[in-house]
Design a protein around this motif. Structure first.
Motif, PDB file in Angstrom:
ATOM      1  N   GLY A 237       0.829  -1.203   0.000  1.00 17.23           N
ATOM      2  CA  GLY A 237       0.000   0.000   0.000  1.00 17.23           C
ATOM      3  C   GLY A 237       0.857   1.245   0.000  1.00 17.23           C
ATOM      4  N   ARG A 238       0.260   2.347   0.367  1.00 17.71           N
ATOM      5  CA  ARG A 238       0.967   3.630   0.343  1.00 17.71           C
ATOM      6  C   ARG A 238       2.125   3.615   1.340  1.00 17.71           C
ATOM      7  NH1 ARG A 238      -3.176   6.190   0.933  1.00 17.71           N
ATOM      8  NH2 ARG A 238      -3.111   6.878   3.095  1.00 17.71           N
ATOM      9  N   LEU A 239       3.325   3.969   0.870  1.00 21.34           N
ATOM     10  CA  LEU A 239       4.527   4.037   1.695  1.00 21.34           C
ATOM     11  C   LEU A 239       5.183   5.395   1.490  1.00 21.34           C
ATOM     12  CD1 LEU A 239       5.922   0.465   0.935  1.00 21.34           C
ATOM     13  CD2 LEU A 239       5.002   1.219   3.133  1.00 21.34           C
ATOM     14  N   LEU A 240       5.802   5.931   2.546  1.00 21.12           N
ATOM     15  CA  LEU A 240       6.361   7.278   2.457  1.00 21.12           C
ATOM     16  C   LEU A 240       7.794   7.312   1.938  1.00 21.12           C
ATOM     17  CD1 LEU A 240       5.045   8.959   5.748  1.00 21.12           C
ATOM     18  CD2 LEU A 240       4.127   9.147   3.438  1.00 21.12           C
ATOM     19  N   SER A 241       8.553   6.229   2.144  1.00 21.98           N
ATOM     20  CA  SER A 241       9.976   6.287   1.785  1.00 21.98           C
ATOM     21  C   SER A 241      10.320   5.282   0.695  1.00 21.98           C
ATOM     22  CB  SER A 241      10.849   6.019   3.016  1.00 21.98           C
ATOM     23  OG  SER A 241      10.876   4.639   3.331  1.00 21.98           O
ATOM     24  N   LYS A 242      11.308   5.649  -0.092  1.00 23.89           N
ATOM     25  CA  LYS A 242      11.777   4.742  -1.134  1.00 23.89           C
ATOM     26  C   LYS A 242      12.403   3.492  -0.529  1.00 23.89           C
ATOM     27  CE  LYS A 242      12.483   7.582  -5.234  1.00 23.89           C
ATOM     28  NZ  LYS A 242      13.442   7.948  -6.293  1.00 23.89           N
ATOM     29  N   ALA A 243      13.023   3.630   0.644  1.00 23.94           N
ATOM     30  CA  ALA A 243      13.639   2.467   1.295  1.00 23.94           C
ATOM     31  C   ALA A 243      12.591   1.398   1.597  1.00 23.94           C
ATOM     32  CB  ALA A 243      14.348   2.895   2.579  1.00 23.94           C
ATOM     33  N   ASP A 244      11.394   1.820   2.026  1.00 28.53           N
ATOM     34  CA  ASP A 244      10.322   0.865   2.295  1.00 28.53           C
ATOM     35  C   ASP A 244       9.877   0.169   1.009  1.00 28.53           C
ATOM     36  OD1 ASP A 244      10.220   1.290   5.035  1.00 28.53           O
ATOM     37  OD2 ASP A 244       8.663   2.810   4.903  1.00 28.53           O
ATOM     38  N   GLY A 245       9.715   0.953  -0.056  1.00 32.11           N
ATOM     39  CA  GLY A 245       9.287   0.367  -1.322  1.00 32.11           C
ATOM     40  C   GLY A 245      10.298  -0.608  -1.881  1.00 32.11           C
ATOM     41  N   GLU A 246      11.568  -0.262  -1.796  1.00 34.18           N
ATOM     42  CA  GLU A 246      12.624  -1.144  -2.304  1.00 34.18           C
ATOM     43  C   GLU A 246      12.682  -2.440  -1.510  1.00 34.18           C
ATOM     44  OE1 GLU A 246      15.924   1.440  -1.942  1.00 34.18           O
ATOM     45  OE2 GLU A 246      15.457   2.604  -3.752  1.00 34.18           O
ATOM     46  N   ALA A 264       1.434   4.779  -5.104  1.00 31.43           N
ATOM     47  CA  ALA A 264       2.189   5.564  -4.125  1.00 31.43           C
ATOM     48  C   ALA A 264       2.951   4.677  -3.148  1.00 31.43           C
ATOM     49  CB  ALA A 264       1.253   6.495  -3.359  1.00 31.43           C
ATOM     50  N   SER A 265       3.248   3.455  -3.539  1.00 30.46           N
ATOM     51  CA  SER A 265       3.969   2.530  -2.661  1.00 30.46           C
ATOM     52  C   SER A 265       5.479   2.698  -2.752  1.00 30.46           C
ATOM     53  CB  SER A 265       3.617   1.083  -3.022  1.00 30.46           C
ATOM     54  OG  SER A 265       4.107   0.763  -4.319  1.00 30.46           O
ATOM     55  N   GLN A 266       5.963   3.498  -3.678  1.00 33.72           N
ATOM     56  CA  GLN A 266       7.393   3.631  -3.969  1.00 33.72           C
ATOM     57  C   GLN A 266       7.969   2.308  -4.481  1.00 33.72           C
ATOM     58  OE1 GLN A 266       7.698   6.775  -3.668  1.00 33.72           O
ATOM     59  NE2 GLN A 266       6.073   7.095  -2.159  1.00 33.72           N
ATOM     60  N   ALA A 267       7.103   1.378  -4.868  1.00 30.93           N
ATOM     61  CA  ALA A 267       7.549   0.083  -5.384  1.00 30.93           C
ATOM     62  C   ALA A 267       6.962  -0.186  -6.757  1.00 30.93           C
ATOM     63  CB  ALA A 267       7.134  -1.039  -4.423  1.00 30.93           C
ATOM     64  N   ARG A 268       6.407   0.820  -7.380  1.00 27.00           N
ATOM     65  CA  ARG A 268       5.648   0.599  -8.617  1.00 27.00           C
ATOM     66  C   ARG A 268       6.290   1.278  -9.818  1.00 27.00           C
ATOM     67  NH1 ARG A 268       0.027   0.704  -9.618  1.00 27.00           N
ATOM     68  NH2 ARG A 268      -0.326   0.675 -11.865  1.00 27.00           N
ATOM     69  N   ALA A 345       8.108  -0.627  10.787  1.00 26.63           N
ATOM     70  CA  ALA A 345       8.342  -0.078   9.456  1.00 26.63           C
ATOM     71  C   ALA A 345       8.445  -1.202   8.428  1.00 26.63           C
ATOM     72  CB  ALA A 345       9.609   0.765   9.448  1.00 26.63           C
ATOM     73  N   ALA A 346       7.982  -0.924   7.236  1.00 27.71           N
ATOM     74  CA  ALA A 346       7.977  -1.941   6.184  1.00 27.71           C
ATOM     75  C   ALA A 346       9.377  -2.455   5.894  1.00 27.71           C
ATOM     76  CB  ALA A 346       7.340  -1.379   4.918  1.00 27.71           C
ATOM     77  N   ALA A 347      10.351  -1.543   5.822  1.00 31.92           N
ATOM     78  CA  ALA A 347      11.720  -1.954   5.492  1.00 31.92           C
ATOM     79  C   ALA A 347      12.278  -2.894   6.557  1.00 31.92           C
ATOM     80  CB  ALA A 347      12.619  -0.728   5.334  1.00 31.92           C
ATOM     81  N   GLY A 348      12.064  -2.556   7.841  1.00 31.54           N
ATOM     82  CA  GLY A 348      12.565  -3.408   8.909  1.00 31.54           C
ATOM     83  C   GLY A 348      11.950  -4.792   8.877  1.00 31.54           C
ATOM     84  N   PHE A 349      10.642  -4.846   8.642  1.00 34.63           N
ATOM     85  CA  PHE A 349       9.968  -6.137   8.576  1.00 34.63           C
ATOM     86  C   PHE A 349      10.464  -6.958   7.386  1.00 34.63           C
ATOM     87  CE2 PHE A 349       6.713  -8.725   6.593  1.00 34.63           C
ATOM     88  CZ  PHE A 349       6.359  -9.582   7.621  1.00 34.63           C
ATOM     89  N   ALA A 429      10.683   6.438 -15.150  1.00 37.69           N
ATOM     90  CA  ALA A 429      11.698   6.661 -14.131  1.00 37.69           C
ATOM     91  C   ALA A 429      11.202   6.154 -12.774  1.00 37.69           C
ATOM     92  CB  ALA A 429      12.046   8.145 -14.057  1.00 37.69           C
ATOM     93  N   LEU A 430      12.020   6.387 -11.743  1.00 35.64           N
ATOM     94  CA  LEU A 430      11.717   5.964 -10.376  1.00 35.64           C
ATOM     95  C   LEU A 430      11.527   7.185  -9.488  1.00 35.64           C
ATOM     96  CD1 LEU A 430      14.311   3.094  -9.993  1.00 35.64           C
ATOM     97  CD2 LEU A 430      11.902   2.839  -9.455  1.00 35.64           C
ATOM     98  N   PRO A 431      10.470   7.971  -9.705  1.00 35.18           N
ATOM     99  CA  PRO A 431      10.306   9.180  -8.887  1.00 35.18           C
ATOM    100  C   PRO A 431       9.741   8.856  -7.512  1.00 35.18           C
ATOM    101  CG  PRO A 431       8.425   8.944 -10.334  1.00 35.18           C
ATOM    102  CD  PRO A 431       9.359   7.799 -10.653  1.00 35.18           C
ATOM    103  N   LEU A 432      10.026   9.729  -6.545  1.00 34.74           N
ATOM    104  CA  LEU A 432       9.272   9.708  -5.299  1.00 34.74           C
ATOM    105  C   LEU A 432       7.844  10.108  -5.639  1.00 34.74           C
ATOM    106  CD1 LEU A 432       9.224   9.698  -2.095  1.00 34.74           C
ATOM    107  CD2 LEU A 432       9.517  12.179  -2.285  1.00 34.74           C
TER     108      LEU A 432
END
Length: 591
Positions: A237-246, A264-268, A345-349, A429-432
């Motif tokens: 779902g919606r994520l605020l940081s690129k680190a979470d999406g990656e 808006a997941s930064q993973a799309r 946080a998504a990235a930590g999980f 591209a890979l925009p925020l």
């Protein structure tokens, strides 16, 4: 009752200094006299950056945009009365989407409350339950202690940045005189007992953040819940940081689960992965596919998704287990189906689960999702590439295909965010990606884009509708000093309502929902010194957009569309996608 000369400014100087020490370096100001001590302290501070905007609502949304881009709070400073009340829409958005923000509202002293004094309202609790924390700061006086101010500021910043991040409200009372520059002696008295504080540049109170990590045994417990899954679906779902999406992309790729990623997941956008299902919304429009592809487990990281088809699909499927990972204690479960709730946080999980979960293998489950998505993508791309008409889906697809790597992308609520989720290009591209979907309002979109530009220090493209631009027209003054490309889809009213059951009968629709205004925005662009263009063909739009990005200055590109025709374009594209999925499934059945 009056204040001791200089004491207001001395206290304000201390507040601003401590905010800067806490890492708050951007202040969003609007003109007003009660807030004069704070505003003057900001302007005088050598390390404080500030933006002055004459509309409090716009400056508040600027702070939201900055917080989205940096995950650090900007301080919004405003005078008393309705000026402070104008911040409520931005506060609601920041609260619901976990965006850090500091609200410093100047207020009248207690002896003027509930007396009918001019410009005096009840500002305590003004923002209802939306602030993460709030404090009613007494007016500076002879008994004021500098340590009280410092610890209050430190707590405010900590609460704004702690999980769950969000807005914090400090209501700052001041007595007159307000614009007293004779603060030197008082300032010296205020800090004379702060020897250690004066000798360094750190806050009075240092909060030590301990990172919450998913311990190995917890990760193993989670994996034990999922290890027998044959038809797993990964939802981002919606994520605020690129680190979470990656991190979400890496885990989905490792598990070999199809990944349905919100725009808006930064993973799309721009992501290259053979597990990413770009056209999930379209393939779920095919009833046969939807019925056949029921998952037996869902792993959902981040916030909600835009796609209503996905929401309905999951509600009908009722998969169990349904694991939701979100760095916030609030319930996110509109279908009431979450079986496991993991607050982090998504990235930590994702990184922790990567350590314990064995690599997955390709399966017919993943292959079916991937083939259906590819078929739908081809059908949509062939149609939009061949059309000579300039449509709203084409504009969104063209922007996401041609947006430079240096840009961030802001998508307005209503149709732009939905079109982004359905029709964004897969080869861009890979925009925020930023969007105000906490409360899904259309107000403040331009100001938010300007705040994102300020926070990233980079250009921004924002796509929004005509009503959203009318709501925030005076915030064009904020983008004039940034490299923001404003793409406005002008369908002369509320285009999204054509997709709802209220579209008929016509006598009610136009008066109550369509709200045609008959305006264009060339004069507005001229008023705010923005370069303007109004392309009328797909080729002309792409050229205008590319030129605007190369120009590197504020630009407004207006695209005129027809609301009724726009509905038919969407229906046609969805029909083509559904038919392509049918063809793909028949092809697979013959093999």
């Amino acid at each position: 009752m009056t204040a001791r000369p200089g004491i207001n400014r001395a206290c304000a100087d201390l507040i601003v200094e401590e905010l800067v020490r806490c890492g708050v370096d951007l202040f969003c100001l609007s003109s007003g006299f009660r807030s004069a001590p704070l505003a003057m302290a900001v302007v005088a501070h050598p390390e404080a950056r500030y933006v002055m905007h004459y509309d409090e609502r716009g400056s508040a949304f600027f702070a939201v945009g900055y917080g989205r881009a940096t995950l650090r709070p900007a301080a919004w400073i405003t005078t008393s009365g309705t000026a402070a009340a104008n911040g409520l829409p931005a506060v609601v958005e920041a609260a619901l989407d976990g965006v850090p923000m500091l609200l410093l509202t100047a207020d009248r002293p207690p002896e003027l409350r509930e007396t009918g004094a001019n410009q005096t309202i009840d500002q305590v609790g003004l923002f209802a339950r939306y602030p993460r924390w709030e404090f009613d700061m007494p007016p500076p006086g002879e008994d004021s202690r500098s340590e009280t101010l410092l610890t209050t500021v430190d707590q405010a910043v900590y609460r704004a940045c702690s999980s769950p991040m969000g807005p914090v409200h400090l209501n700052c009372m001041f007595r007159e005189p307000l614009a007293d520059e004779e603060a030197g002696t008082v300032r010296h008295t205020f800090v004379e007992n702060l020897d250690s504080w004066k000798k360094n540049t750190t806050p009075w109170t240092t909060y030590v953040h301990s990172e919450r990590r998913l311990e190995l045994r917890t990760a193993e417990t989670v994996w034990n819940t999922l290890r027998t899954t044959k038809r797993g679906l990964f939802v981002a779902g919606r994520l605020l940081s690129k680190a979470d999406g990656e991190a979400a992309l890496r885990l989905a790729h490792h598990l070999r689960w199809p990944l349905v990623a919100d725009v808006a997941s930064q993973a799309r956008l721009g992501a290259e992965s053979d597990v990413l299902i770009h056209a999930a919304d379209q393939v779920l429009g095919n009833e046969g596919f939807r019925s056949a592809m029921v998952p037996d487990a869902v792993l959902h990281v981040g916030g909600p998704c835009v796609s209503k088809r996905l929401l309905h699909f999951l509600a009908d499927a009722r998969p169990s287990p349904y694991l939701l990972v979100r760095d916030c204690p609030d319930r996110l479960d509109p279908n009431h189906q979450v079986t496991h709730r993991i607050e982090m946080a998504a990235a930590g999980f994702c990184n922790a689960l990567l350590e314990v979960a064995p690599p997955g293998v390709n399966s017919s489950w993943l292959e079916t999702w991937r083939n259906a998505s590819s078929a739908a993508e081809r059908a949509i791309d062939d149609c939009l590439s061949a059309t000579a008409e300039l449509s709203e889906p084409f504009v969104v697809r063209a922007v996401t295909r041609h947006i430079p790597d240096s840009h961030a992308l802001v998508l307005g609520s209503s149709m732009p965010i939905r079109d982004g989720d359905m029709f964004a290009a897969i080869d861009g591209a890979l925009p925020l990606v930023a969007t105000n979907r906490g409360a899904s309002g259309i107000d403040g979109t331009i100001a938010t884009a300007a705040g994102v530009a300020c926070g990233t220090g980079a250009p921004v493209t924002v796509i929004l509708g005509d009503l959203a631009l009318l709501h925030d027209l005076n915030s064009l003054s904020l983008v004039a000093s940034h490299a923001v490309v404003v793409v406005v889809l002008n369908n002369n009213g509320g285009g999204i309502f054509h997709f709802l059951s209220v579209a008929e009968p016509e006598i009610y629709f136009e008066k109550c929902f369509g709200t045609p205004h008959g305006m264009t925005f060339e004069a507005a662009a001229e008023q705010f010194s923005l370069t303007y263009s109004r392309p009328t063909s797909p080729e002309a739009f792409v050229e205008a957009y590319l030129q605007a990005c190369l120009r590197g200055s504020a630009t407004l590109i207006e695209v005129g569309t027809d609301r009724t025709q726009n509905r038919e374009v969407h229906r046609h594209l969805l029909s083509l996608a559904a038919a392509s999925v049918d063809d793909q499934q028949q092809k697979e059945s013959r093999q």
